[in-house]
Structures are given as C-alpha cells and as structure tokens.
Write a protein that holds these residues in place. Structure first.
Motif, PDB file in Angstrom:
ATOM      1  N   ARG A 150       6.908 -15.753 -16.849  1.00  0.00           N
ATOM      2  CA  ARG A 150       5.502 -16.188 -16.285  1.00  0.00           C
ATOM      3  C   ARG A 150       5.368 -16.271 -14.932  1.00  0.00           C
ATOM      4  O   ARG A 150       6.043 -17.291 -14.072  1.00  0.00           O
ATOM      5  CB  ARG A 150       5.459 -17.866 -16.985  1.00  0.00           C
ATOM      6  N   PRO A 151       4.872 -15.318 -14.243  1.00  0.00           N
ATOM      7  CA  PRO A 151       3.867 -14.178 -14.924  1.00  0.00           C
ATOM      8  C   PRO A 151       5.058 -12.943 -15.590  1.00  0.00           C
ATOM      9  O   PRO A 151       6.113 -12.829 -14.924  1.00  0.00           O
ATOM     10  CB  PRO A 151       3.105 -13.804 -13.811  1.00  0.00           C
ATOM     11  N   ALA A 152       4.690 -12.478 -16.467  1.00  0.00           N
ATOM     12  CA  ALA A 152       5.280 -11.303 -17.057  1.00  0.00           C
ATOM     13  C   ALA A 152       5.668 -10.327 -16.015  1.00  0.00           C
ATOM     14  O   ALA A 152       4.504  -9.731 -15.567  1.00  0.00           O
ATOM     15  CB  ALA A 152       4.897 -10.766 -18.297  1.00  0.00           C
ATOM     16  N   LYS A 153       6.820  -9.689 -15.989  1.00  0.00           N
ATOM     17  CA  LYS A 153       7.307  -8.484 -15.348  1.00  0.00           C
ATOM     18  C   LYS A 153       7.984  -7.740 -16.211  1.00  0.00           C
ATOM     19  O   LYS A 153       8.702  -8.114 -17.248  1.00  0.00           O
ATOM     20  CB  LYS A 153       8.125  -9.079 -14.108  1.00  0.00           C
ATOM     21  N   PHE A 154       8.020  -6.341 -15.835  1.00  0.00           N
ATOM     22  CA  PHE A 154       8.897  -5.423 -16.599  1.00  0.00           C
ATOM     23  C   PHE A 154      10.290  -5.929 -16.626  1.00  0.00           C
ATOM     24  O   PHE A 154      10.976  -6.317 -15.704  1.00  0.00           O
ATOM     25  CB  PHE A 154       8.817  -4.054 -15.824  1.00  0.00           C
ATOM     26  N   ALA A 155      11.125  -5.681 -17.697  1.00  0.00           N
ATOM     27  CA  ALA A 155      12.525  -6.043 -17.850  1.00  0.00           C
ATOM     28  C   ALA A 155      13.243  -4.986 -18.037  1.00  0.00           C
ATOM     29  O   ALA A 155      14.285  -4.565 -17.389  1.00  0.00           O
ATOM     30  CB  ALA A 155      12.819  -7.512 -18.997  1.00  0.00           C
ATOM     31  N   ARG A 156      12.902  -4.117 -19.164  1.00  0.00           N
ATOM     32  CA  ARG A 156      13.824  -2.993 -19.549  1.00  0.00           C
ATOM     33  C   ARG A 156      12.811  -2.078 -20.574  1.00  0.00           C
ATOM     34  O   ARG A 156      11.796  -2.557 -21.093  1.00  0.00           O
ATOM     35  CB  ARG A 156      15.130  -3.144 -20.049  1.00  0.00           C
ATOM     36  N   ASP A 157      13.280  -0.984 -20.861  1.00  0.00           N
ATOM     37  CA  ASP A 157      12.589  -0.089 -21.848  1.00  0.00           C
ATOM     38  C   ASP A 157      13.694  -0.434 -23.174  1.00  0.00           C
ATOM     39  O   ASP A 157      14.579  -0.804 -23.218  1.00  0.00           O
ATOM     40  CB  ASP A 157      12.757   1.353 -21.518  1.00  0.00           C
ATOM     41  N   LEU A 158      12.642  -0.491 -24.088  1.00  0.00           N
ATOM     42  CA  LEU A 158      13.300  -0.992 -25.561  1.00  0.00           C
ATOM     43  C   LEU A 158      14.077   0.275 -26.068  1.00  0.00           C
ATOM     44  O   LEU A 158      13.583   1.407 -26.238  1.00  0.00           O
ATOM     45  CB  LEU A 158      12.334  -1.353 -26.564  1.00  0.00           C
ATOM     46  N   ASP A 159      15.075   0.068 -26.685  1.00  0.00           N
ATOM     47  CA  ASP A 159      15.862   1.161 -27.451  1.00  0.00           C
ATOM     48  C   ASP A 159      15.301   1.564 -28.907  1.00  0.00           C
ATOM     49  O   ASP A 159      14.396   0.616 -29.338  1.00  0.00           O
ATOM     50  CB  ASP A 159      17.455   0.852 -27.676  1.00  0.00           C
ATOM     51  N   GLU A 160      15.606   2.344 -29.370  1.00  0.00           N
ATOM     52  CA  GLU A 160      15.068   2.839 -30.863  1.00  0.00           C
ATOM     53  C   GLU A 160      15.506   1.751 -32.010  1.00  0.00           C
ATOM     54  O   GLU A 160      14.818   1.588 -32.753  1.00  0.00           O
ATOM     55  CB  GLU A 160      15.488   4.116 -31.167  1.00  0.00           C
ATOM     56  N   ALA A 161      16.610   1.286 -31.877  1.00  0.00           N
ATOM     57  CA  ALA A 161      16.992   0.194 -32.791  1.00  0.00           C
ATOM     58  C   ALA A 161      16.184  -1.097 -32.697  1.00  0.00           C
ATOM     59  O   ALA A 161      15.798  -1.482 -33.695  1.00  0.00           O
ATOM     60  CB  ALA A 161      18.653  -0.250 -32.629  1.00  0.00           C
ATOM     61  N   THR A 162      15.670  -1.394 -31.596  1.00  0.00           N
ATOM     62  CA  THR A 162      14.884  -2.631 -31.461  1.00  0.00           C
ATOM     63  C   THR A 162      13.386  -2.203 -31.835  1.00  0.00           C
ATOM     64  O   THR A 162      12.868  -3.066 -32.827  1.00  0.00           O
ATOM     65  CB  THR A 162      14.624  -3.043 -29.914  1.00  0.00           C
ATOM     66  N   LYS A 163      12.888  -1.004 -31.675  1.00  0.00           N
ATOM     67  CA  LYS A 163      11.592  -0.577 -32.178  1.00  0.00           C
ATOM     68  C   LYS A 163      11.738  -0.693 -33.738  1.00  0.00           C
ATOM     69  O   LYS A 163      10.862  -0.982 -34.401  1.00  0.00           O
ATOM     70  CB  LYS A 163      11.247   0.647 -31.665  1.00  0.00           C
ATOM     71  N   ALA A 164      12.824  -0.065 -34.346  1.00  0.00           N
ATOM     72  CA  ALA A 164      12.741  -0.065 -35.849  1.00  0.00           C
ATOM     73  C   ALA A 164      12.988  -1.325 -36.310  1.00  0.00           C
ATOM     74  O   ALA A 164      12.321  -1.516 -37.380  1.00  0.00           O
ATOM     75  CB  ALA A 164      14.175   0.669 -36.002  1.00  0.00           C
ATOM     76  N   ALA A 165      13.457  -2.073 -35.422  1.00  0.00           N
ATOM     77  CA  ALA A 165      13.733  -3.750 -36.125  1.00  0.00           C
ATOM     78  C   ALA A 165      12.421  -4.475 -36.158  1.00  0.00           C
ATOM     79  O   ALA A 165      12.083  -5.014 -37.331  1.00  0.00           O
ATOM     80  CB  ALA A 165      15.014  -4.584 -35.416  1.00  0.00           C
TER      81      ALA A 165
END
Length: 187
Positions: A150-165
C-alpha cells in the motif's frame, strides 16, 4: 437473464437501469445489486456483497467469483472525464473477501486478494494478481505480474503453477456456488 425475487437479496433498478443477471449465476443472501450491472454465466456473488451501478456501469464476466463482503462501485462522469470510469471485470476472475473495486478494469483471469483495493483507472491485466491487503491506485498490473503493498508495487512475475492454481480456484468456486445454491433451495 433471470429475475431474482427473494427477501434476503436486493435487486433494484435506478435511473431506468435494471441489473441483468444470467440465469446460471449464483447470488447469495445479503447481496445488494443496484442499477446498470451485468453478471455473466456461472458467476458467483457471495454473501453480503454490494454491487452498485448507479452512476456508471458494472460488468462481471462468466465464472468470475466475487467473495463475501466485497464492494464494487464505479466512477461518475466528470468534466475532465465525461465517460467516468465503469467497472469492467472479465471472465474467470477471483476477487477475495472484503475487496473493494471502484472504477477499474480486470481482464480475464485477474486475481484480487482478500481486503485489497483497486481504485479508479486501475487495470489488472490477464493473469495479473494484486495481493491481499494491497491498494492499487490508478496503475496497471501487467499480464502475469504480482503486485503487493500500500501503495501496490511490482513484486515478481507469476509462475505457471500459480496461474494454474488460480484457475483451479475459479473452477472450485463454480462448483461451490452450485452446492450453496442447492443447499439454500433445501435440496
């Protein structure tokens, strides 16, 4: 689209705009859905949500779930922005409990964490994720990115496993909504 008439749910027109709710959508008790709101097939609006399209429109896409206590509103037209900010939510989105969305856009498969806030003009692109408790103020989360804080900032790119979950979570909510609808009917 179907009409819902139950004493524990408010579906109300305002300014000549009537909510349009697909017959397969689940609307839980305690919800208030007002005005220019469209809810797509197999979407689920969970207990005690408020979706108020009184000053602009709100669209919630197919299979998107809006979890308990969430508030969704939109921004009215203003001299500097005559169209205001509608709130447009794509298909297969996860919106966590007690989130607040106002005049923003979520593309397909976007994720908004518990208690997060997405403000006017903000965009969460496909497979983008705003962490629980974060606040996004007029910024754009790129496709497949995680933003936090807060405020939001870029942390990282998501991996495919997280997207699938996340998408497994969407499928789980579609089934859970069917189970709750049956339980509320006494089936």
């Amino acid at each position: 689209m179907t009409e819902i008439s139950r004493p524990d749910i408010t579906i109300a027109a305002i300014h000549g705009k009537v909510p349009r709710i697909h017959e397969s959508a689940f609307i839980a008790p305690g919800c208030r859905i007002i005005g220019d709101v469209e809810i797509g097939p197999e979407a689920s609006i969970w207990y005690n949500c408020v979706i108020r399209g009184d000053v602009n429109r709100i669209v919630i896409g197919a299979r998107t779930n809006v979890q308990d206590g969430t508030v969704i509103h939109c921004d009215s037209p203003k001299p500097q922005r005559p169209e205001g900010h509608a709130t447009i939510i794509g298909a297969d989105c996860l919106i966590g409990h007690m989130a607040m969305l106002h005049g923003c856009r979520l593309e397909d498969r976007a994720f908004v964490g518990l208690g997060a806030v997405v403000m006017d003009g903000s965009v969460i692109e496909s497979d983008g994720m705003l962490a629980g408790g974060a606040m996004l103020t007029g910024k754009r989360i790129g496709a497949g990115q995680l933003w936090m804080g807060r405020p939001a900032k870029f942390a990282r790119d998501l991996d495919e496993a997280t997207k699938a979950a996340n998408q497994a979570g969407v499928r789980g909510y579609v089934q859970n909504a069917k189970d709750h609808a049956a339980a509320l009917r006494g089936a």
